[in-house]
Motif scaffolding. Structure first.
Motif, short mmCIF file in Angstrom:
data_model
loop_
_atom_site.label_atom_id
_atom_site.label_comp_id
_atom_site.label_asym_id
_atom_site.label_seq_id
_atom_site.Cartn_x
_atom_site.Cartn_y
_atom_site.Cartn_z
N ILE A 157 -18.11 -23.65 -6.93
CA ILE A 157 -19.26 -23.02 -7.59
C ILE A 157 -19.17 -21.50 -7.46
N GLY A 209 -29.40 -25.01 -8.81
CA GLY A 209 -28.15 -25.23 -9.51
C GLY A 209 -28.46 -26.01 -10.78
N TRP A 252 -16.62 -31.59 -7.88
CA TRP A 252 -17.31 -30.47 -7.25
C TRP A 252 -17.19 -30.69 -5.74
N ASN A 268 -13.70 -23.02 -14.18
CA ASN A 268 -14.77 -24.01 -14.23
C ASN A 268 -14.27 -25.32 -14.81
N THR A 304 -18.77 -28.09 -12.92
CA THR A 304 -19.11 -26.82 -12.26
C THR A 304 -19.79 -25.86 -13.22
N THR A 352 -22.85 -23.57 -12.41
CA THR A 352 -22.71 -22.11 -12.31
C THR A 352 -23.58 -21.38 -13.33
#
Length: 472
Positions: A22, A157, A226, A389, A393, A397
């Motif tokens: 992340i 998140g 992740w 990414n 993610t 992000t």
């Protein structure tokens, strides 16, 4: 908005604690969308992973574990009034960092309420105390301690975080579909009243990750798209869910908390051992893990309607997660070893060759049946949208970016949860990276195609009872 918009400028310093998937994925988004010089950003992390990413962007990189003993001495020279502390770590206490940031006059954001190392599985604590419910109650106590202090955004998140904004948009979409004129409410009470009026009984955070790699999972290896440590940590916590007022069958292995708001319950089982039925548009019906997440508690609490001191309306709320197929195999192996982590860990990133992460909210029990609102983000699209990414993610992000932007624009709000933020602003900032936002109504219920091969103990009078949703 587009992928080049500068949402805000920030003159202070930014310290990022933890630089896993992340952290590495959000750094280019921060530099792309926030006017901040790279030399005002410092990364502090326990591992050397991501050093090349930091160097690529000209950002200072310090490999130093943040511990209970050293965090004040380590971070004090880096943080002063008007700076920003972004906590993307594992095994570092969110509560300690929030208090520290408040004392220093710095803004703060995390993606979950993290304890010090071992806190999730500390058997000297009761299951209730080591739950997300317990951690949230401790974090909320800081609201009163630091009223009007620097903004500290809790649990922002993709989920927890962005999904709370999707729930609000979903309520408005359902209202429009049933002909209920509803302007966006401007208070907690207004959103709760709207959910009650629409008859929403259940809210699932329904996610199906189908990403596949060209390197299969090996025996003795935990593979995930992740954080491995983050997933195993929350998977070993008790399964938790916001407990709705429509529920008629309390689980045999369920327990209530004897402190706090009382909006949630827990099961005396690790979340990664409990499966539940849910639905997404691309996958259709599937079984997901009932992994504890803060949004299951905060959303249920936020949408509670009380009369005379008693809850008269609350939806049952929980996460229903089907991770990548290799992660499912990893969980199966982990459970077989009595929740002892495998020796090897692998974060799937460059080796992913196909698949998507379908993440959204399923609001059910209303006049239109069920409504799913969320993202279908393909791995190839994710790579085109932002470097460093995956599909998973990038959903996280971009939501972290949205939370940072909102905090910078609202710097004196004290300790806040996602439900207390401007949902539309956050949807707008993160939305460009979520792929097309998809809203789909469905007539699926957890009773569909049940009791065909064998008899089942079901509550046919109400499909949306947790008894029907849980897989036994």
């Amino acid at each position: 908005m587009d992928r080049q918009t500068k949402h805000t400028a920030f003159a202070g310093r930014l310290v990022i604690i933890g630089f896993g998937s992340i952290g590495q994925g959000v750094l280019p988004l921060i530099l792309r969308h926030i006017d901040i010089a790279a030399d005002r950003i410092t990364i502090v992390t326990a591992e050397d992973k991501g050093a090349s990413v930091a160097a690529e962007h000209g950002v200072a990189f310090m490999q130093e574990p943040v511990t209970r003993e050293n965090f004040r001495d380590l971070l004090s020279p880096m943080l002063a009034e008007g700076d920003f502390l972004l906590n993307l770590s594992v095994d570092v206490s969110s509560l300690a960092l929030i208090e520290f940031a408040q004392e220093r006059g710095a803004l703060y954001l995390d993606t979950c309420i993290e304890p010090w190392a071992g806190g999730y599985t500390d058997t000297s604590l009761s299951a209730s105390a080591r739950s997300n419910y317990g951690l949230r109650e401790q974090a909320l106590a800081l609201k009163a301690k630091f009223p009007g202090g620097p903004t500290a955004v809790l649990t922002h998140g993709a989920n927890p975080g962005h999904v709370s904004h999707l729930v609000k948009q979903g309520l408005l979409d359902i209202a429009a579909a049933v002909g209920e004129k509803a302007a966006p409410p401007n208070s907690r009470e207004g959103w709760a009243a709207l959910a009650r009026k629409l008859g929403v009984k259940v809210i699932h955070i329904a996610e199906r990750d189908s990403q596949k790699a060209n390197i299969p999972k090996a025996i003795g290896e935990f593979v995930n798209t992740w954080s491995v440590d983050g997933f195993v940590g929350e998977g070993c916590q008790p399964a938790e869910l916001g407990w709705g007022t429509h529920e008629r069958h309390f689980p045999d292995d369920g327990a209530r908390h004897d402190f706090g708001a009382g909006a949630a319950i827990y099961l005396k089982r690790p979340g990664a051992s409990v499966r539940i039925r849910t639905w997404t548009p691309m996958e259709g019906p599937f079984h997901g893990f009932l992994i504890t997440h803060s949004e299951a508690i905060s959303l249920a609490d936020y949408l509670t309607v009380e009369e005379g001191g008693k809850a008269v309306y609350r939806p049952t709320t929980h996460y229903a997660y089907h991770p990548s197929d290799d992660a499912v195999l990893s969980v199966h192996e982990l459970a077989g070893k009595n929740w002892q982590m495998q020796e090897r860990k692998r974060l799937m990133m460059d080796e992913i060759i196909s698949g998507y992460d379908e993440l959204g909210v399923l609001l059910a029990g209303h006049a239109k049946g069920a409504y799913w609102l969320g993202s279908h983000l393909d791995i190839h699209a994710a790579r085109e949208l932002a470097p460093h990414n995956s599909a998973t993610t990038l959903q996280v992000t971009s939501a972290v970016l949205a939370g940072i932007v909102w905090a910078m624009e609202n710097p004196s709000r004290g300790v806040v949860e996602p439900e207390e933020m401007d949902y539309q602003r956050c949807l707008d900032v993160a939305g460009v990276y979520w792929g097309p936002r998809v809203g789909v109504f469905t007539d699926w219920t957890p009773l569909q195609d049940r009791a065909v091969l064998f008899e089942e103990d079901l509550d046919a009078a109400d499909p949306w009872q947790f008894k029907n949703i849980r897989v036994i």
